[in-house]
Write an enzyme that holds these catalytic residues in place. Sequence first.
Site, PDB file in Angstrom:
ATOM      1  CB  SER A  57      -0.966  -0.035   1.114  1.00 29.03           C
ATOM      2  OG  SER A  57      -0.092   0.225   2.312  1.00 29.03           O
ATOM      3  CE  LYS A 131      -3.032   2.280   4.837  1.00 28.89           C
ATOM      4  NZ  LYS A 131      -2.722   1.491   3.701  1.00 28.89           N
TER       5      LYS A 131
END
Length: 242
Positions: A57, A131
């Site tokens: 990701s 993230k």
Amino acid sequence: MTDTADTAQSPTLQTSKAGRSAWKFLRDLLVIVLIAIVVSFFIKTFLVRSFYIPSASMENTLQINDRILVNELQPKVFGLAHGDVVVFTDPGGWLPASPPSPDQNSFGQAVNGFLTFIGLGTADSDDHLIKRVIGLPGDHVVCCGASGQIEVNGKPLDEPYIIRPANGAAGAVPFDVTVPAGQLWVMGDNRYNSQDSSRNQNLPGKGFVPIDDVVGRAFVITWPVNRWTWLGDYPDVFAGVG
């Protein structure tokens, strides 16, 4: 004249002294190991913690199986900034339920669990997410503007670190949000393959991450050696967003 029998040490005495020396060595070694464990535990608890990257990701910034170090003083002591790469616990429903691990009592798992406890292992990496911070409390974040770029407080972001399809927007899922107090809006650099804020808007938390759930800011890739690098927050990208 001194009798040599008075000065020569008997084999029994020599063995006794050797035994005491060996015990002192083992005792000192045990003390050093215990001190190292305590220091490692406090470093892991309050300063720096190690994680590995289990997913794609955050490519290409982070690759699967990269090892990183996380600065736990952020945000506890120092605040976060736009562009920071942060590790956080699941805000609720972002991660699928973990299947039970086989051989729970195996020696290898016990060792890895102990190393994780003192901050040298990464057994709990699968229970966390990583993230990039796009929106801070109070920010108005939109995907996507006329140019296909994410906008923060009306400023389009030119993000050199992201992966997206040719001619594709900078986000796979549209959104128009204002970040509440004490929350963050986070996105993966691999925008079309990231379980981030944009893909969790339907959950009770509406895709926001509580700052209290942030473990810390990732600041360096430590492994493999050929990928050693500092992780920046791209201040030029976010210049002028307020």
